[in-house]
Structure formats: structure tokens, C-alpha cells
Design a protein around this motif. Sequence first.
Motif, PDB file in Angstrom:
ATOM      1  N   LEU A 191      -1.548   1.457 -13.130  1.00 55.38           N
ATOM      2  CA  LEU A 191      -1.488   0.327 -12.214  1.00 55.38           C
ATOM      3  C   LEU A 191      -0.070   0.076 -11.696  1.00 55.38           C
ATOM      4  N   PHE A 192       0.933   0.218 -12.568  1.00 56.69           N
ATOM      5  CA  PHE A 192       2.286  -0.151 -12.152  1.00 56.69           C
ATOM      6  C   PHE A 192       2.986   0.945 -11.380  1.00 56.69           C
ATOM      7  N   THR A 193       2.684   2.216 -11.656  1.00 60.33           N
ATOM      8  CA  THR A 193       3.434   3.264 -10.946  1.00 60.33           C
ATOM      9  C   THR A 193       2.578   4.102 -10.020  1.00 60.33           C
ATOM     10  N   SER A 194       1.280   4.136 -10.243  1.00 63.14           N
ATOM     11  CA  SER A 194       0.527   5.112  -9.462  1.00 63.14           C
ATOM     12  C   SER A 194      -0.902   4.652  -9.192  1.00 63.14           C
ATOM     13  N   SER A 195      -1.037   3.496  -8.559  1.00 60.06           N
ATOM     14  CA  SER A 195      -2.378   3.023  -8.263  1.00 60.06           C
ATOM     15  C   SER A 195      -3.018   3.878  -7.169  1.00 60.06           C
ATOM     16  N   PRO A 196      -4.246   4.330  -7.390  1.00 59.37           N
ATOM     17  CA  PRO A 196      -4.902   5.129  -6.359  1.00 59.37           C
ATOM     18  C   PRO A 196      -5.496   4.277  -5.233  1.00 59.37           C
ATOM     19  N   PHE A 197      -5.394   2.950  -5.355  1.00 61.01           N
ATOM     20  CA  PHE A 197      -6.086   2.099  -4.378  1.00 61.01           C
ATOM     21  C   PHE A 197      -5.159   1.478  -3.338  1.00 61.01           C
ATOM     22  N   ILE A 198      -3.935   1.984  -3.204  1.00 57.47           N
ATOM     23  CA  ILE A 198      -3.021   1.433  -2.193  1.00 57.47           C
ATOM     24  C   ILE A 198      -3.578   1.720  -0.802  1.00 57.47           C
ATOM     25  N   ARG A 199      -3.562   0.661   0.045  1.00 61.31           N
ATOM     26  CA  ARG A 199      -4.208   0.778   1.351  1.00 61.31           C
ATOM     27  C   ARG A 199      -3.206   1.026   2.464  1.00 61.31           C
ATOM     28  N   LEU A 200      -3.673   1.686   3.501  1.00 59.85           N
ATOM     29  CA  LEU A 200      -2.887   1.873   4.707  1.00 59.85           C
ATOM     30  C   LEU A 200      -3.483   0.987   5.791  1.00 59.85           C
ATOM     31  N   LEU A 201      -3.174  -0.301   5.742  1.00 62.53           N
ATOM     32  CA  LEU A 201      -3.726  -1.229   6.725  1.00 62.53           C
ATOM     33  C   LEU A 201      -2.590  -1.890   7.471  1.00 62.53           C
ATOM     34  N   PRO A 202      -2.657  -2.180   8.744  1.00 62.20           N
ATOM     35  CA  PRO A 202      -3.808  -1.893   9.602  1.00 62.20           C
ATOM     36  C   PRO A 202      -3.777  -0.499  10.221  1.00 62.20           C
ATOM     37  N   ASP A 203      -2.705   0.296   9.959  1.00 67.91           N
ATOM     38  CA  ASP A 203      -2.606   1.596  10.628  1.00 67.91           C
ATOM     39  C   ASP A 203      -3.391   2.660   9.881  1.00 67.91           C
ATOM     40  N   THR A 204      -4.686   2.584   9.923  1.00 65.41           N
ATOM     41  CA  THR A 204      -5.516   3.548   9.211  1.00 65.41           C
ATOM     42  C   THR A 204      -5.499   4.890   9.928  1.00 65.41           C
ATOM     43  N   PRO A 205      -5.125   5.962   9.212  1.00 67.49           N
ATOM     44  CA  PRO A 205      -5.148   7.268   9.877  1.00 67.49           C
ATOM     45  C   PRO A 205      -6.592   7.703  10.193  1.00 67.49           C
ATOM     46  N   VAL A 206      -6.759   8.442  11.287  1.00 66.78           N
ATOM     47  CA  VAL A 206      -8.106   8.896  11.646  1.00 66.78           C
ATOM     48  C   VAL A 206      -8.536  10.089  10.813  1.00 66.78           C
ATOM     49  N   GLU A 207      -7.535  10.822  10.307  1.00 69.19           N
ATOM     50  CA  GLU A 207      -7.859  12.042   9.594  1.00 69.19           C
ATOM     51  C   GLU A 207      -6.971  12.161   8.369  1.00 69.19           C
ATOM     52  N   GLY A 208      -7.505  12.775   7.314  1.00 69.59           N
ATOM     53  CA  GLY A 208      -6.726  12.931   6.095  1.00 69.59           C
ATOM     54  C   GLY A 208      -5.952  14.231   6.077  1.00 69.59           C
ATOM     55  N   ALA A 209      -4.972  14.317   5.187  1.00 67.81           N
ATOM     56  CA  ALA A 209      -4.086  15.475   5.128  1.00 67.81           C
ATOM     57  C   ALA A 209      -4.739  16.682   4.471  1.00 67.81           C
ATOM     58  N   ASP A 210      -5.912  16.518   3.933  1.00 64.17           N
ATOM     59  CA  ASP A 210      -6.685  17.583   3.294  1.00 64.17           C
ATOM     60  C   ASP A 210      -6.211  17.857   1.862  1.00 64.17           C
ATOM     61  N   LEU A 211      -7.148  18.393   1.107  1.00 64.91           N
ATOM     62  CA  LEU A 211      -6.881  18.767  -0.275  1.00 64.91           C
ATOM     63  C   LEU A 211      -6.136  20.097  -0.255  1.00 64.91           C
ATOM     64  N   ASN A 212      -5.165  20.218  -1.139  1.00 67.36           N
ATOM     65  CA  ASN A 212      -4.473  21.498  -1.261  1.00 67.36           C
ATOM     66  C   ASN A 212      -5.505  22.629  -1.378  1.00 67.36           C
ATOM     67  N   PRO A 213      -5.428  23.625  -0.486  1.00 67.69           N
ATOM     68  CA  PRO A 213      -6.464  24.663  -0.452  1.00 67.69           C
ATOM     69  C   PRO A 213      -6.682  25.364  -1.789  1.00 67.69           C
ATOM     70  N   LEU A 214      -5.612  25.448  -2.580  1.00 68.82           N
ATOM     71  CA  LEU A 214      -5.756  26.089  -3.888  1.00 68.82           C
ATOM     72  C   LEU A 214      -6.751  25.350  -4.758  1.00 68.82           C
ATOM     73  N   LEU A 215      -6.891  24.059  -4.505  1.00 66.49           N
ATOM     74  CA  LEU A 215      -7.762  23.244  -5.349  1.00 66.49           C
ATOM     75  C   LEU A 215      -9.179  23.185  -4.798  1.00 66.49           C
ATOM     76  N   GLN A 216      -9.389  23.809  -3.636  1.00 66.86           N
ATOM     77  CA  GLN A 216     -10.732  23.776  -3.057  1.00 66.86           C
ATOM     78  C   GLN A 216     -11.548  24.902  -3.664  1.00 66.86           C
ATOM     79  N   ASP A 217     -12.021  24.682  -4.839  1.00 69.63           N
ATOM     80  CA  ASP A 217     -12.630  25.766  -5.581  1.00 69.63           C
ATOM     81  C   ASP A 217     -13.460  25.216  -6.725  1.00 69.63           C
ATOM     82  N   ILE A 218     -14.536  25.891  -7.011  1.00 68.76           N
ATOM     83  CA  ILE A 218     -15.455  25.442  -8.065  1.00 68.76           C
ATOM     84  C   ILE A 218     -14.757  25.348  -9.423  1.00 68.76           C
ATOM     85  N   GLY A 219     -13.862  26.307  -9.692  1.00 76.17           N
ATOM     86  CA  GLY A 219     -13.148  26.303 -10.967  1.00 76.17           C
ATOM     87  C   GLY A 219     -12.350  25.023 -11.148  1.00 76.17           C
ATOM     88  N   LEU A 220     -11.813  24.526 -10.031  1.00 76.50           N
ATOM     89  CA  LEU A 220     -10.975  23.337 -10.104  1.00 76.50           C
ATOM     90  C   LEU A 220     -11.797  22.060 -10.080  1.00 76.50           C
TER      91      LEU A 220
END
Lengths: 647, 147
Positions: free
Chosen positions: A141-170
Motif C-alpha cells: 500500500l505505501f510503496t507500490s499500490s496497483p490501484f493508482i489512477r490516471l484521471l482525468p487523462d485516461t490513456p486510450v491504449e495500454g503500453a502492453d505486457l512485456n512480450p517475454l511474459l506473453q506465454d503460457i509458462g509465465l
Amino acid sequence: MLPEIGHFSLILSLFFAAALSIVPILGYVKKHKVLMAYSVPLTHVTSILVLLSFIVLAYSFVTDDFSILYVSQHSNSLLPTPFKFSAVWGGHEGSLLLWVLILCGWASSVAYKGKTLPQDIRALVLATLGLVTTGFLSFLLFTSSPFIRLLPDTPVEGADLNPLLQDIGLIIHPPMLYMGYVGFSVAFAFAIAALISGNLNSSWARWARPWTSVSWAFLTLGIGLGSWWAYYELGWGGWWFWDPVENASFMPWLAGTALIHSLAVTEKRGVFKSWTVLLAIFTFSLSLLGTFLVRSGVLTSVHAFAADPTRGVFILALLFLFVGGSLILYAMRAADVKSEVSFGVTGREAGLLLNNIVLVTLALTVLIGTLSPLIYKALDIATISVGAPYFNFVFSLIGLPLMIIMAVGPLLRWNRTKLDTLIKQLLLPLVLAAVLTGITLIWQKFEWITLVSLFVAYWVLLLTLIDWMAKLGSSSSEWWAKARKLPRNYYGMLIAHLGMAVSLVGILFVSVQSQEEMVRMSQNDSVTLSGYEFVFKGVSKVQGPNYVSDMATISIFEEGRQIATLYPEKRIYKARTQMMTEASIDAGLFRDLYISLGEQLEGDTWGLRVHVKPFVRWIWLGGILMTFGGLLSALDKRYRKVAGARI
Amino acid sequence: MHPVRKKRLITISAILVIIGAAVGLMLYALQQNINLFYSPSQIAEGEAPDNVMLRVGGMVVENSVKRDSQTLAVQFEVTDFAHKVTIQYKGILPDLFREGQGIVAQGKLNQDNVLIAQEVLAKHDEKYMPPEIAEALDKAKQKTESN
């Protein structure tokens, strides 16, 4: 709105976890039964709240809510849905949330299964787990909350998952690994509870044993999956790199392996009591250290994804708190513990003691190798890296005695073994192993150290089988009945040891017999390796869901007959314009043919990396056997019966 | 001596001998396998020994990558923006190897201060700069500024 619910739920869970680490202790001090009994509902409520916030985060990923910073950094609308889900733990914040979720899962299982434990022990165990949860929830909670919002400038598209991690093993590797890592917290909590209550008889070892075996099984599976993933995904054809992040998971594994064995001695013979407690603390500390190394970014690693060093300080503080606190407690209490039973040098106790010494030494080897770059850096001597030859050298020298101990150990009797009987038992497998080694030698040439190791591996395989058959007796009519009567614990050990030998055979063949060549190839060029002819048929463009790829076609011939066609790829992922090598493998039980595509050099000429890897599957096959063995021994009936008898 | 104590003494000394041997072995192996990291400036100033396994890191200089037309041999330069080092390598470069990117190469220097690399490493994440390189760049920058 939903992300705020997730965030709020996480904050709330911190309060409950804090209460969990205080209320049962109060109850214990005041001998207040109701306060101690609160530990169970508090554990479950904390778990449900963390689960809720995890579900919210996963939902935000699947529905592409890029208003959340973490989602926008690690996902993309074009990402296939299973990867959107696994992207939850694709970055620091989410993987930490998964860490805490799994910790809560373990705590809740202890709360649920621990009905048969004495009430004060259960309260202390859950409070310890609550304290660990509190530490990591506040870190989250204090150093790395995953719920920080980007408001009101919501991006239309995400930066994508690192391709190395796009895999069943991961998708499955981190949860399995964390199940193991974090699972050692249960053994740790039992050790702490035993220290606080001063109740250091062998019963704590009996309670902690099945939990430790299960965690160990998951960790084994997690490490195996990681190694398998690195093998096919990184495109280097290696299966272990002695990378700090790999070492981070390997150290708790080594210590955990020692812990399993020393718990067995403590439970059955009541010796090594204080050592086992120390080892439980040590194992979990190494899990925490591993988390610190991976999450703080202090080490140079191929896994080093951009990390924030300020987080390192927080987690280092946590590490000191838990390790320091438990060691102080240990120093205060352990002096009171005395082992009542003595044991002989030829007994199984001595064998297991040797096992512990060697395993702890190996863990120390990895620790020194992993930390020395940090130490050199901190003392400002130089910037260094420790190469794989260091680890390989030490492991091949110290690992071999370990295998011998593993071969002989199970044959030893408690307290004292008659040496002449033992020698008789060892002799036949020894001769057979020598014959098998001789047969292998006709087939292939080896260096002497590999030869010796191979010989030991065969010996372990044979000894284990012969020991089992001896236990079944000679009459074939009772064979099945006897086989069923042997405890699951014994079968667990048998299978895990076989797994170790199988992995060793795989490791030896791969490291000695592998053939690798980097070649420059134009259309219809061919290269021959270990009797396989690889013909390069050219490269074509292929369109994937979120990438474009150059896909090569390579036909493989053996003795003029085509046996396989491989399609290694070079992908460019659009969102990050990141290039990725996708190796193509023709897998087999006795050999893998492995090709990865290098750069385009000019026109239709490409660089290619071609490998022939004998027995590489055996490494992971052994890992699966070890996992199975660990789970099986945790399911031994004894644990249920004995636990039930204690009410 | 009491037999129990004698046994205990033997056990403990055996353990100590094993651990001592293991630690000695470990330190010896460590000594042999430490790879020191040098920045291009340190190499230019002659601080790095020849013919010893070491690591060099820096940014790949634009337009410095030259490939052989027949083999996989490749030559390029890395810089810390104060000095450059030439690196020769034979093999396939990692995916994230690009001109202008930070890389680390491991190998031995020859007499002409050219690194004959056995391994070239680039990182998984392109936002990520290996700490050695970041630091080397920093040092070189400070030096040029103070000059």
C-alpha cells in the motif's frame, strides 16, 4: 469506482491483518480463550478482502481499464484475454499482490486445517502469519499500490505486457513459485510459535512437516517451470543461467530441502530440535531475501525489469525486522532445548545431518555468489559479476557427495546400522551401475567428472528400486498387499529421490553432449549437427494478434528422411516495438532439436542458432517427479491420524 | 574422556572440517570466476589487464556496427561518451542489441585494447539501463565537466 473498491478493500485488509497479529498474542498472554479464537475469523476476513481486491484488479485488466496506471503499463487492448489475466502479475505491484494473496491463502488453510492443533499454538501461528501479512500489505500500500489512477487523462491504449511474459509458462510460473516461497512462511510460523510457547518437543515438527513438503513441492514445480520457460522463450537454449533471480528461488529450495529432512529427524527421533527451528527461520529468511533481490532491482540480472530502488529500502527493513526478530527470539529460547536422544555415527540421523550440512553449504555457495557483486559494490572495491563457472565448479564438487548420501541414506537404520549388511546392500547396485556406465561409455565419450556423476546417478536409481523391492519381500502373492501397506511418506521419498536422479542424468547429458552452432544461412543452405541435417527454406512474414513476425521454415532430415519441420520466429510487438525471438523446438524424450532465428544479415541471409540437446526433458521430468513425491509424502495418513488423536 | 563427549567432539570436528573445506573451495572458485567491470574510459586509460576475462559496458556507437559478409563475425564500438572501445564478436547478437542501446560484453582484451567478446548481453526491458552502464556514463560525464 470499482478500482477504489479494490483499493479500499486492500486498506481494510491491512487493518484486519494488523488485528490478526495483535489480538491472538494478547489472548495468549492473558490466557484468554476467546481472544485466541478470534485468530481464525480474522485470518479469513483478511484473506477475503485481499482476494476481493485481487479480483477487482484482474477484472480491470480483462476489461481494459487503462485509467489504472498499473493496467495501462502492463496491458493492451489487443492482448489475448488469458495474457490480460496473467498480466495482473506481469509487473511489480501485481506480483506483490499475488504474493500477499497466496500468503493469505496459506494462512486461511492453516486456520481451516488447524482445528486439531492446540488452541494456543494455532493462535500463535496465525498471529505470526498475520504479522508477515501486515508487513507485506503495508509495503504494497505505501510503496507500490496497483490501484493508482490516471484521471482525468485516461490513456486510450495500454503500453502492453512485456512480450517475454506473453506465454503460457509465465501464466503459471509465478503463482507456483510464490506458492512455494510463501509456503515456507507456515513452517516459519510454526517455528516461531514453538519458540514463543517454549513447547519445542517434536510435535511442532509433525505439524509443520506436511506444510513444508507441500510448499517444497510447489517451489520445485515453480523453479522447473521457470527453467522450462527460460529454455524455450529466451532463445538461448540454456535451461539455467545462475542469474540472481533464479538464485533467489534456488536458495530457499536448497534450504527447504534441508528443512524437510531435518524435520523428519526431529519428528521421528527428537534430535536436531534447535537446528530444525533455526533452519525453518533460515529458509523463510531466504524466501524474503529472494523477494528483496527480485523486487528491489539492486542486482544486475537478465530479469531486471525497471525497478524502483526506494522500494528496496522498505523491503530490506522488513527483512531485517523478520530475520532479526526471529533470531533474537531464537537466541533467547533455543538454549533451553536439549535433545534427549543420542545417535550413532552409522545411523540414519548422521546421514541426514550430512545431508543438511551439504545442502546448507550449497545454499551458502549460491548466497555468496549472488551477493558478492552487491558487497563489492557497497564497499566500493569494484563492479563485478560472478560467472556461471563458479557455481558449476562448486556444485559439481559438492553436489556429488550429496548424491552419494542420497543413495545410501535411505538404507541406513535409525541410530545404528550394521556395516556388513549395508555393504551387502550397496554392492549389487554398485556393480550394476558400473555395467550401465560402461554401456553408456561405449555409446558416448565423457569427461571423468561426468562419468563419475553418471555412475552415481545410476547407482541412486538402482539402489532406490532395490530398496523398494526388498521391502516388498520375495513372495509375489503378497507383493501388491505389501506395496500398498508401505506409507505414502516412504513412496514420496522414493519418487522424489528418483526424480533427483532423473534430473541429474538430464543435466549431465545436456551439459556434456549438447551440440550448438550459430550459422549464417541463405535459402536452401544446410548444416549438419549430431547426424541431423537442417535445411533453411527461407523466411516469410506472418501477422499475429499483437505482433508481426518473420517466420523461418527449416526442414530437418535424419539419414535422408525428413523427420520434422521447425518454424522459429522473430517477432516485433507493435505496442512497444520490441523485438522477440521465438524459438521452435522438436521435443523428444531423448533429444530436443532447437532452433532460434537471429538477425537478418542481408537480403535472404539470416543468422540462426541451432541446437541438439540430448535428454534435456529429463531435467524437468525429474522436477515433476520431485513435485509429485513432495505432495505424496504430505498426504501421509499419519499426519491426519496423529493430529486427530491430539484433541 | 566421557564416551558421549568424545563422540560429540568427533562429530563437531568432522562438521567443522567439512564446512572449512567447503568454504575454502567456495572462496577459491569465487576468486577464479569474478569478472570485473570496466568502463571504456578505464580501458582507454590502460587500467584493464590484457587477456583476462572481464566485462565492458556502454552505449553502442551509431553507425559503428560492421558485419562480415561471409560469417557471423561482427564488430562495433561502445562508448561512455568520453572514450570508445572496439568489440569483436562472432555469433548472434541479442534481440535488444541496437545502435544507441546500452549493452554489456564479456570477453578478453587483446594487445590493441580490442575486446574479443564471448558473450554480448542486452537487457529484456528497453527502458532499463544496466546499473554499471548508468554509473559509467555518470562518471565519464563528471570527468568531462570537471575538465
